[in-house]
Design a protein around this motif. Structure first.
Motif, short mmCIF file in Angstrom:
data_model
loop_
_atom_site.label_atom_id
_atom_site.label_comp_id
_atom_site.label_asym_id
_atom_site.label_seq_id
_atom_site.Cartn_x
_atom_site.Cartn_y
_atom_site.Cartn_z
N HIS A 21 38.54 25.69 43.07
CA HIS A 21 39.64 26.52 42.32
C HIS A 21 39.55 28.18 42.52
CE1 HIS A 21 41.55 22.71 40.50
NE2 HIS A 21 40.11 22.46 40.08
N SER A 22 40.70 28.56 42.76
CA SER A 22 40.51 30.02 42.83
C SER A 22 40.42 30.81 41.40
CB SER A 22 41.79 30.68 43.72
OG SER A 22 43.03 30.33 42.91
N ALA A 23 39.78 31.75 41.10
CA ALA A 23 40.00 32.14 39.55
C ALA A 23 39.50 33.78 39.60
CB ALA A 23 38.83 31.51 38.89
N ILE A 24 40.10 34.43 38.74
CA ILE A 24 39.84 35.69 38.44
C ILE A 24 39.08 35.85 37.06
CG2 ILE A 24 41.82 37.12 39.49
CD1 ILE A 24 43.62 36.58 37.00
N VAL A 25 38.18 36.73 37.01
CA VAL A 25 37.18 36.83 35.92
C VAL A 25 37.47 37.97 34.91
CG1 VAL A 25 34.79 36.71 35.09
CG2 VAL A 25 35.43 35.48 36.90
N TYR A 26 37.75 37.50 33.70
CA TYR A 26 38.05 38.82 32.57
C TYR A 26 36.91 39.01 32.08
CZ TYR A 26 39.57 40.93 28.43
OH TYR A 26 39.96 41.90 27.33
N CYS A 27 36.37 40.48 32.06
CA CYS A 27 35.16 40.96 31.36
C CYS A 27 35.27 42.35 31.07
CB CYS A 27 34.00 40.83 32.45
SG CYS A 27 32.21 40.89 31.85
N GLU A 28 36.55 42.70 30.44
CA GLU A 28 36.77 44.15 30.10
C GLU A 28 35.60 44.73 29.34
OE1 GLU A 28 38.43 47.65 29.91
OE2 GLU A 28 39.09 46.05 31.19
N GLY A 29 35.18 45.83 30.11
CA GLY A 29 34.20 46.65 29.41
C GLY A 29 32.77 46.28 29.16
N ASN A 30 32.51 45.13 30.10
CA ASN A 30 31.15 44.34 30.09
C ASN A 30 30.53 43.82 31.05
OD1 ASN A 30 30.14 44.25 27.04
ND2 ASN A 30 32.21 44.09 26.88
N PHE A 31 31.11 44.00 32.45
CA PHE A 31 30.67 43.55 33.52
C PHE A 31 29.41 44.17 33.96
CE2 PHE A 31 30.14 43.08 38.16
CZ PHE A 31 29.94 41.58 38.06
N LEU A 81 44.80 42.66 34.58
CA LEU A 81 45.54 41.27 34.83
C LEU A 81 46.36 41.71 36.05
CD1 LEU A 81 45.58 38.25 34.47
CD2 LEU A 81 47.41 38.55 32.88
N GLY A 82 47.27 42.60 35.77
CA GLY A 82 48.39 42.66 36.70
C GLY A 82 47.76 43.02 38.07
N ASP A 83 46.82 44.03 38.21
CA ASP A 83 45.99 44.37 39.40
C ASP A 83 45.53 43.04 40.06
OD1 ASP A 83 46.52 47.30 39.27
OD2 ASP A 83 44.95 47.05 37.38
N ALA A 84 44.84 42.26 39.38
CA ALA A 84 44.19 41.07 39.79
C ALA A 84 45.13 40.12 40.59
CB ALA A 84 43.45 40.15 38.73
#
Length: 379
Positions: A21-31, A81-84
């Motif tokens: 499955h394709s996925a984007i990962v949300y990790c704002e401020g903590n990657f 999210l929009g950029d992703a």
């Protein structure tokens, strides 16, 4: 010779398709930080999801691998999210919530991103303690958009949970737990690398995951241990180890640890030791970490004190030390490896920076019979 464009088309057609499955990962401020460990792990390894990008506005424009201090992996970090979504060739299957806060809960900003993803027609995978499918607003939005919500930490219904019954006694293979001196210290990463290295060396090995990230990465066996009611934790993990043995008949089972046996707040390591009854432990330690990651008033234990505690409580032996190199140079890591090997009397390595053969050597030194499983060229 074929024209370049035609050759590229033929090469693409001949290449095996990626069924993940394709996925984007949300990790704002903590990657690349401790609370981004789920995102960090998915960038390093993911059998279940094809990671398209990571969302973290503080590192926007970087390659995710480089941000982790490693080689480039071709996964961009984007601002939102929009950029992703704009960077993806097609609508991603999922947004993965890649944060692992101590509370296990979303902030209001996090929640807004989840709702926006659902509204855009993207499913959500979450390892939080609060279940998305139980949230009336998020659940209704998902139903309206026709997308799926996956709550990785959700345990089975109580009536289906398993009590410990001693079946682990019939698991006739080497069992190695990867424990540590703190939470979020690299136990899952070392477990994954150890499993891969042993398999690459010809020693059939299966990993049993015990946390949400390992299960997201694709561990075929395991449970999200910290979400299981205490009465059933040992039985559920015992069942996962038994299932791995009966399903794969491996030479080695690697069990991912959680927390630390000495940790004042986490009890999961006691469950790992009781449920899997490992004959050996590889211990993870971060030499530059002075205080516990989520409890800055509590000093880190020494590797020696943790080793003694593990061996006493678990009736097992620690066969090696894996170094977490956070805030360390390569020279400092080399010095730490030499120091701990001398102090503890066991081999030490950095599982990410050094040859994985060192992990294999720890295991085969402790269990010489496994050497017979290796091809002659590698033995």
């Amino acid at each position: 010779m074929l024209p370049g464009s035609l050759q590229a088309i033929l090469d693409a057609a001949a290449a095996p398709s990626d069924a993940r499955h394709s996925a984007i990962v949300y990790c704002e401020g903590n990657f690349a930080r401790i609370d981004g460990k789920t995102a960090n792990g998915l960038v390093r390894n993911s059998e279940r999801y094809r990671i398209l990008s990571v969302i973290d506005s503080t590192l926007s424009g970087e390659d995710a691998g480089v941000a982790l201090g490693e080689a480039a992996v071709g996964i961009p970090i984007v601002a939102g999210l929009g950029d992703a979504l704009a960077a993806a060739d097609a609508l991603p299957d999922f947004l993965i919530f890649g944060l692992a806060p101590l509370s296990g809960l979303m902030s209001e900003a996090d929640r807004a991103v989840v709702l926006a993803a659902v509204a855009a027609g993207v499913g959500v995978v979450s390892g939080l303690h609060e279940f998305l499918a139980d949230d009336p607003e998020i659940s209704a939005a998902a139903q309206a958009s026709g997308v799926t919500l996956h709550d990785i930490r959700r345990p089975r219904p109580t009536k289906d949970l398993r009590m410990f019954d001693g079946a682990i006694g019939g698991v006739d293979c080497v069992r190695i737990a990867v424990l540590g001196t703190d939470g979020a210290i690299g136990k899952r990463t070392t477990s994954t690398l150890l499993t891969q290295a042993l398999n690459d060396a010809g020693i059939h090995t299966v990993m049993v995951g015990t946390g949400q990230t390992g299960l997201m990465q694709g561990a075929a066996y395991g449970v999200a241990l910290d979400a299981i009611p205490a009465q059933f934790g040992v039985g559920e993990l015992e069942g996962a180890v038994v299932a791995a043995y009966e399903g794969e008949h491996p030479d080695v089972i690697v069990i991912e640890g959680q927390g630390a046996l000495s940790h004042p707040a986490y009890l999961s390591s006691t469950v790992v030791l009781r449920a899997s009854r490992p004959q050996a432990v590889i211990m993870q330690h971060a030499p530059a970490r002075r205080m516990l990651s989520d409890y800055p008033a509590v000093p880190m234990p020494s590797p020696l004190s943790e080793l003694k505690l593990i061996e006493l409580f678990g009736k097992t032996r620690v066969i090696g030390l894996a170094i977490n190199h956070e805030d360390m140079t390569r020279e400092e890591v080399a010095a730490a490896i030499a120091r701990y090997a001398g102090e503890l009397g066991i081999p030490a390595t950095d599982a990410l920076w050094h040859d994985p053969a060192a992990l294999v050597a720890m295991v085969t030194a402790a269990f010489p019979a496994l050497k017979a499983r290796q091809p002659l060229a590698m033995a």
